[in-house]
Design a protein around this motif. Structure first.
Motif, PDB file in Angstrom:
ATOM      1  N   PRO A 142     -32.287  -1.874 -33.292  1.00  0.00           N
ATOM      2  CA  PRO A 142     -32.435  -1.078 -32.072  1.00  0.00           C
ATOM      3  C   PRO A 142     -32.328  -1.958 -30.830  1.00  0.00           C
ATOM      4  N   ARG A 197     -19.219  10.963 -35.498  1.00  0.00           N
ATOM      5  CA  ARG A 197     -20.324  11.618 -34.791  1.00  0.00           C
ATOM      6  C   ARG A 197     -20.252  13.147 -34.906  1.00  0.00           C
ATOM      7  N   ASP A 200     -30.431   9.116 -40.105  1.00  0.00           N
ATOM      8  CA  ASP A 200     -31.032  10.150 -40.954  1.00  0.00           C
ATOM      9  C   ASP A 200     -29.962  11.027 -41.597  1.00  0.00           C
ATOM     10  N   SER A 208     -25.431   1.745 -31.873  1.00  0.00           N
ATOM     11  CA  SER A 208     -24.763   3.009 -31.554  1.00  0.00           C
ATOM     12  C   SER A 208     -24.874   4.031 -32.675  1.00  0.00           C
ATOM     13  N   GLN A 209     -25.212   3.592 -33.886  1.00  0.00           N
ATOM     14  CA  GLN A 209     -25.237   4.511 -35.027  1.00  0.00           C
ATOM     15  C   GLN A 209     -26.643   4.785 -35.548  1.00  0.00           C
ATOM     16  N   VAL A 210     -27.649   4.163 -34.957  1.00  0.00           N
ATOM     17  CA  VAL A 210     -29.026   4.352 -35.438  1.00  0.00           C
ATOM     18  C   VAL A 210     -29.439   5.818 -35.347  1.00  0.00           C
ATOM     19  N   THR A 211     -28.992   6.518 -34.317  1.00  0.00           N
ATOM     20  CA  THR A 211     -29.367   7.923 -34.150  1.00  0.00           C
ATOM     21  C   THR A 211     -28.774   8.812 -35.243  1.00  0.00           C
ATOM     22  N   MET A 212     -27.723   8.337 -35.908  1.00  0.00           N
ATOM     23  CA  MET A 212     -27.101   9.107 -36.983  1.00  0.00           C
ATOM     24  C   MET A 212     -27.639   8.734 -38.359  1.00  0.00           C
TER      25      MET A 212
END
Length: 353
Positions: free
Chosen positions: A180, A130, A318, A312-316
């Motif tokens: 998601p 992260r 991109d 937990s990793q969808v926001t990363m």
């Protein structure tokens, strides 16, 4: 006389005890030296058995398998990043921090797998990813560059020069599986094509084979037309540019408004059959579009893009996509440089001979 005899005997006993203690000291010193040597040997063996950059870098095949990079590229990348990120764990060095991130991207390993390998906690692995992945995305993003017309023409392969000399870019959409947690997000990411929840990306590739454009992620239900028009891709086009695409990109009029031309394969909708010219054009387009699939294949050799991205990793995602795209371009340029060096050396040897 008696006193003298007693003193002599006492001295003899002391001398005997001294010699015994000396012998014991020598033996203890030898044992200590042996234990110290054994301890050092065990430390070296333990260091070799632990998974780290120090144990991997000596084997170039292992390093390329785990990271996709050579040791020279690894050190170059570390030099670009090290001043902008901090070590998360004091028990492992910065090289291991980068190795963890690259293994995560290249092999798609889970955090708990990496935690076992590097003998740290799962939380530490998560914190490293992260912290480092967004920083790497910011640093490496300039490697995904929109080249000028002159650069495109200068590096255009012969197969394009014959029929698509004005080609500026080849575009395609690719989808990455994600899950998601939010129900609304699940509805927005549902892909009828993949029959799964996906995040869709528009990728642009130059005729030479480098990634020149990567859109932000969109829900899987978005159309190819919408993502092309709203991702900022069209704003990069100039008059008389040609864009090669698949049949799903129904953007001919929108590109024409910017002075660009869309080239897609012909299809028989509303026709009994294609003309000979349309068949030939479609065949030529199919040949050059193979390059797109090859580049996407190199991009998706980073196996994290083939896995189902956890919540937990969808926001990363991109940032992950950008880092993988930049590293793909880096590997592409490095390969071109390597073969160019070999060709130059071969020509020089031939001239000398």
């Amino acid at each position: 006389i008696l006193y003298y005899i007693m003193v002599v005997k006492f001295k003899e006993k002391l001398n005997l005890r001294h010699r015994q203690l000396q012998d014991e000291y020598v033996n203890l010193q030898q044992d200590f030296d042996k234990l110290q040597t054994e301890n050092q040997r065990l430390k070296e063996e333990l260091g070799k058995s632990m998974f780290s950059y120090a144990t991997v870098k000596s084997n170039i095949a292992k390093l390329i398998f785990f990271t996709g990079l050579t040791s020279v590229m690894f050190q170059w990348l570390l030099s670009k990043i090290s001043g902008r990120v901090e070590g998360i764990s004091k028990t492992i060095c910065l090289e291991d921090h980068l190795l963890i991130v690259l293994m995560k991207l290249r092999l798609g390993l889970s955090n708990i797998d990496l935690a076992y390998r590097f003998n740290v906690s799962k939380t530490t692995i998560s914190n490293i990813c992260r912290s480092w992945i967004p920083a790497m995305a910011m640093i490496l993003k300039p490697l995904i560059k929109w080249p000028s017309k002159g650069a495109i023409l200068k590096n255009m392969p012969k197969i394009f020069k014959r029929n698509f000399k004005k080609c500026r870019c080849i575009i395609d959409c690719t989808e990455i599986f994600a899950r998601p947690s939010n129900l609304t997000a699940r509805a927005q990411t549902w892909s009828n094509y993949k029959h799964n929840n996906t995040i869709k990306y528009l990728i642009g590739i130059t005729p030479a084979g480098s990634i020149s454009f990567l859109s932000p992620g969109w829900g899987g239900r978005v159309s190819d037309k919408q993502i092309t028009m709203e991702s900022g891709f069209v704003k990069l086009l100039e008059p008389r540019d040609e864009v090669l695409a698949d049949r799903g990109f129904l953007i001919r009029d929108e590109l024409a408004a910017h002075g660009a031309t869309l080239r897609i394969p012909h299809f028989t909708k509303g026709k009994k059959q294609l003309s000979a010219n349309e068949v030939d054009t479609s065949r030529q387009l199919s040949r050059v579009r193979i390059h797109v699939e090859r580049v996407i294949g190199r991009w998706k050799s980073f196996k994290i893009l083939q896995t189902v991205i956890p919540v937990s990793q969808v926001t990363m995602l991109d940032d992950i996509v950008v880092v993988c795209g930049a590293l793909t371009n880096l590997l592409f340029v490095w390969t071109l440089y390597f073969y160019h060096t070999l060709a130059t050396a071969g020509a020089a040897c031939y001239a000398i001979w």
